[in-house]
Design an enzyme around this catalytic site. Sequence first.
Site, mmCIF file in Angstrom:
data_model
loop_
_atom_site.group_PDB
_atom_site.id
_atom_site.type_symbol
_atom_site.label_atom_id
_atom_site.label_comp_id
_atom_site.label_asym_id
_atom_site.label_seq_id
_atom_site.Cartn_x
_atom_site.Cartn_y
_atom_site.Cartn_z
ATOM 1 N N ARG A 16 0.854 -1.195 0.000
ATOM 2 C CA ARG A 16 0.000 0.000 0.000
ATOM 3 C C ARG A 16 0.893 1.249 0.000
ATOM 4 N NH1 ARG A 16 -0.895 4.782 2.379
ATOM 5 N NH2 ARG A 16 -0.591 3.887 4.451
ATOM 6 N N ASP A 17 1.541 1.560 1.122
ATOM 7 C CA ASP A 17 2.378 2.762 1.154
ATOM 8 C C ASP A 17 3.604 2.567 0.253
ATOM 9 O OD1 ASP A 17 2.310 5.315 2.039
ATOM 10 O OD2 ASP A 17 3.232 4.942 3.993
ATOM 11 N N TYR A 144 -6.066 5.569 11.293
ATOM 12 C CA TYR A 144 -4.857 6.369 11.062
ATOM 13 C C TYR A 144 -5.147 7.811 11.441
ATOM 14 C CZ TYR A 144 -1.881 3.418 7.952
ATOM 15 O OH TYR A 144 -1.037 2.486 7.423
ATOM 16 N N GLU A 146 -3.748 10.818 10.274
ATOM 17 C CA GLU A 146 -2.823 11.333 9.280
ATOM 18 C C GLU A 146 -2.138 12.620 9.751
ATOM 19 O OE1 GLU A 146 -4.642 12.501 5.592
ATOM 20 O OE2 GLU A 146 -2.733 12.620 4.548
ATOM 21 N N THR A 179 3.970 11.284 9.060
ATOM 22 C CA THR A 179 3.683 11.261 7.626
ATOM 23 C C THR A 179 4.817 11.857 6.782
ATOM 24 O OG1 THR A 179 1.352 11.402 8.158
ATOM 25 C CG2 THR A 179 1.939 11.932 5.892
ATOM 26 N N HIS A 207 3.990 4.702 12.571
ATOM 27 C CA HIS A 207 4.198 4.596 11.128
ATOM 28 C C HIS A 207 5.226 5.660 10.738
ATOM 29 C CE1 HIS A 207 2.452 4.156 6.889
ATOM 30 N NE2 HIS A 207 3.068 5.332 6.800
ATOM 31 N N HIS A 209 8.500 7.501 8.524
ATOM 32 C CA HIS A 209 9.073 7.711 7.189
ATOM 33 C C HIS A 209 10.528 8.137 7.339
ATOM 34 C CE1 HIS A 209 5.957 7.163 4.078
ATOM 35 N NE2 HIS A 209 5.133 7.270 5.105
#
Length: 509
Positions: A16-17, A144, A146, A179, A207, A209
């Site tokens: 997905r991501d 989530y 975001e 994010t 989550h 990055h």
Amino acid sequence: MTKQVLTVELMDTTLRDGEQTQGVSFSPAEKVSIAKALLQKLKVDRIEVASARVSEGEKHAVAQLNEWATKEGLVERIEVLGFVDHTRSVDWIVEAGGKVLNLLTKGSLKHCKEQLKKTLDEHLTEVKQTIEYAQLQGLNVNVYLEDWSNGYKDSPEYVYDMVSKLQGLGINHFMLPDTLGVMSPQEVFDSLSDMTARFPDNKFDFHGHNDYGLATANAMYAVKAGVSSIHCTMNCLGERAGNASLAEVAVVLQDKLNIAVNIDEKEIHTLSQLVESFSGKRCADNTPIVGADVFTQTSGIHADGDKKGGLYMSALTPERFARCRSYALGKMSGKASLAKNLEAMDIDLDSSQQQKLLQRIVRLGDQKATISADDLPFIIADLLERNEYNYVELLNCSINSGLELESTVSIRVRVNEQTYKTSGSGNGGFDAFISAMKKVLDKEQFIFPELIDYQLRIPPGGKTNALTECTVTWLDDGEQITTRGVNANQVLAGIGATIRMINLKMHTK
Ligand SMILES: [Zn+2]
């Protein structure tokens, strides 16, 4: 204070991501194969495989996957991202046979106010409506938040308020994304410690990055702060600098925090290669754990240390990941590296042969960046076959080739005591060389045998900079002779095989 957790769940979002990586798009068949490997071989806890409503093709792939997973009893571990759109995402997921909705909500005041033009309560009304509908349709719901990392920094009250108002709705995981990959490990630790202390009964996922190259470190500090799941991808796939690497997170949590993760490390490398080939994105050779070079010692001193009892070993051993340690051969390598390679291939050479081999490797190493173990059989065959005959020696050779142009060659060559300079032209560099060489050898009454086969190859798995081996078969007076040449340049490999044939033939005359 560090919280004590014993096991952390890994949620892989490669499909997905990870698919948001520039230029990456998995076909339905590729998605299904990667998902199966993630769940059954790597045994990762959960996977996120798609965004709802993307396309019919995507829905078909997700349906195929869910059908398989239902039979295998794995369908609860497959998650799909959906939107605050009341029935639409939920219906899409249900039609595809899915069981888990990862609902994307706004985790920062800025996103809520500026993108949605709504107050938190207005937003939450719609969020709750979607959650209720999803649960009615039998879906498990995760949420989530975001842009949570910016939300927490700029408007913590908004975040607290939101999580409080989402209590009691049966949400399984509160998923907190950094994010834009803007947090440092300390910021992750402080903010998540605050979240887990305020809401001790919730399960939080982090989550991360990798924009600052901190995704793995941030995952580690998120776990120290008490989150129960980490989101990651294979090979760091993901938008911009990518997501946290599953391989790195898995080993760091185990080795550095003594926390168990449910994956089979021996499958990491195979899976990484599968994702490389389906995504078309190769990992750098020095990528931790999965890179091509990470278990290669280039320095002779390290190889010597390994021989004397693992002086340069760490917990990251190749065996742990079903990989092999290799010893690079080249200018920096020494006798110990060579001996290690010969031992691995079960090749016995006496010390004078080993000495010659080492000299040859060092010379070839000047032409080519690295000589690998795969090159070694070529070099040994070349060396052992090498006769000492030295009637003819190529002193200099310059080749010119161009598209739709005849190739030309200038050579300076010694034949016995005599040196000749000449040139030739032909259909390609090798052909031009043969025509020049024939001119020289005509003067020596040498009859050139007929070429009947010419094979060029590089070691298995070799790249464009590989060493090439050329074997040429000649027909001489009804008898076949095969000679070999090894060089980083393929035309020179053919020329080497030719010079060897000439010396052999001159010797037998
Ligand atoms: Zn993301």
